[in-house]
Design an enzyme around this catalytic site. Sequence first.
Site, short mmCIF file in Angstrom:
data_model
loop_
_atom_site.label_atom_id
_atom_site.label_comp_id
_atom_site.label_asym_id
_atom_site.label_seq_id
_atom_site.Cartn_x
_atom_site.Cartn_y
_atom_site.Cartn_z
N ASN A 1 11.51 17.07 -3.76
CA ASN A 1 10.36 16.33 -3.25
C ASN A 1 9.17 16.71 -4.11
O ASN A 1 8.57 17.77 -3.93
CB ASN A 1 10.13 16.68 -1.78
CG ASN A 1 8.94 15.94 -1.18
OD1 ASN A 1 8.25 15.19 -1.85
ND2 ASN A 1 8.70 16.16 0.11
N ARG B 1 13.25 12.47 -2.95
CA ARG B 1 12.37 11.76 -2.02
C ARG B 1 11.38 10.96 -2.87
O ARG B 1 10.63 11.53 -3.66
CB ARG B 1 11.62 12.73 -1.12
CG ARG B 1 10.68 12.01 -0.15
CD ARG B 1 9.61 12.92 0.40
NE ARG B 1 8.72 12.19 1.29
CZ ARG B 1 7.43 12.50 1.47
NH1 ARG B 1 6.90 13.52 0.82
NH2 ARG B 1 6.68 11.80 2.29
N HIS C 1 6.86 7.81 6.02
CA HIS C 1 7.59 8.69 6.94
C HIS C 1 8.86 8.02 7.46
O HIS C 1 9.40 8.41 8.50
CB HIS C 1 6.73 9.11 8.15
CG HIS C 1 5.57 9.98 7.80
ND1 HIS C 1 4.35 9.87 8.43
CD2 HIS C 1 5.43 10.99 6.89
CE1 HIS C 1 3.50 10.77 7.92
NE2 HIS C 1 4.15 11.46 6.99
N ARG D 1 -7.14 13.08 6.36
CA ARG D 1 -7.33 11.64 6.18
C ARG D 1 -8.01 11.03 7.39
O ARG D 1 -7.73 11.40 8.53
CB ARG D 1 -5.99 10.94 5.94
CG ARG D 1 -5.27 11.41 4.70
CD ARG D 1 -3.92 10.69 4.58
NE ARG D 1 -3.05 11.38 3.61
CZ ARG D 1 -1.74 11.48 3.73
NH1 ARG D 1 -1.13 10.96 4.78
NH2 ARG D 1 -1.03 12.09 2.81
N GLU E 1 14.18 15.54 7.26
CA GLU E 1 14.23 14.53 6.20
C GLU E 1 15.17 14.95 5.07
O GLU E 1 15.83 14.11 4.46
CB GLU E 1 12.82 14.30 5.66
CG GLU E 1 11.87 13.70 6.70
CD GLU E 1 10.42 13.76 6.29
OE1 GLU E 1 9.92 12.77 5.74
OE2 GLU E 1 9.79 14.82 6.51
#
Length: 404
Positions: free
Chosen positions: A15, A94, A183, A244, A389
């Site tokens: 990732n 990923r 996601h 964010r 994940e």
Amino acid sequence: MPTTPPESQHVLVLNCGSSSLKFAIIDANDGHEIISGLAERLGDKAPSIKYKFNGTKTVIDLAANQAHAEAINTLVSLIKDHNLDDQLIAVGHRVVHGGEHFTQSVLIDEKVIAGITQSATLAPLHGHANLLGISSAQASFEGLPQVAVFDTAFHQTMNEVAFLYALPYKLYTEFGVRRYGFHGTSHFYVAGQTAKLLEQPIEQSNFISAHLGNGCSVCAIKNGKSVDTSMGLTPLEGLIMGTRSGDIDPGLFNFLTTQLDYTAQQIDNLLNQKSGLLGISELSNDCRTIEEAALAGNKKAILAIEMFCYRLSKQIAAYMVPLQRLDAVIFTGGIGENSDIIREKVITQLAFLGINCNPQANLNARFGQEGVISCKNSHVKAVVMPTNEEWVIALDATNIVKEL
């Protein structure tokens, strides 16, 4: 009679971020992590690799300014030193943005690279890092199949009503401006695991999944498929997150540029790096720090938590429109799995859906323990489901390799 143990299916999962590389070797049979770690501050003065193997944590300091290629070379040596290379069957990557090119995981070839490159313009910070990780891994693990698993793929089942913006249509047809969502791997995994927990077919299950961490998103899952999600063209849209802002009035851009002389880069930095929980609390983007401050009476910390829960509850309630019927609300991610405080606040605000929190079950589900945290008489269940994940990436890579 004893059963023959399944053949090891070890996949190296990578990732790549702009200045980091998260890695793990996963046994796809059971999700067990053989080795895992993080290379961080890549390209900086003091990059390093931290990893865990056989319960022991180790730190390796890298030379100044070393980037992804050098970090992967060090990772290759590390894997060989621990005699793990012979057991690998694939490398799973990923990839954050697959655009409309990819609706499922794929074996990486030149056409796939071209598609990822085109989509990278929609998420330049993540996309270019993903491409760098792929090219470095191809050079270092020559001969091993490389598989791309996309954050956006699960959401490709959304229809135009959900994914289009009310902008001139040609911006979509000519430039791909639309809502993609992220996601996806996490939402897909926890939905499947929740269906198993509740002993019902995923194809007949309606869930609302809340992935809550430094990045946060909600997904409406109807009969096992994504029909809407809160993130959009980029991961900035939607909920309040660690740093964010989530949803804002687009008119803010004009105000910041004309009244406060902000540049486009300053606005991007403001909304992505300085807002969210950090911006409101003026303390931290870490929910644990904010919760501690709130319990001590810090008013801005209290406000940050209240705003976070309010916006999350509103988004969950809105997804009753596409679902109509709801079986469970799923909490996952670092905050979703560990914050009993936020879970209880959100469930309380959603009481009109027929969901009630079981305080003891909610408390017991801290620290990544899966389970139902709603009362037995709740019409809608509340579930804590730890995400994984990396295991999804390993499984997808294994399934693709089997077909070669």
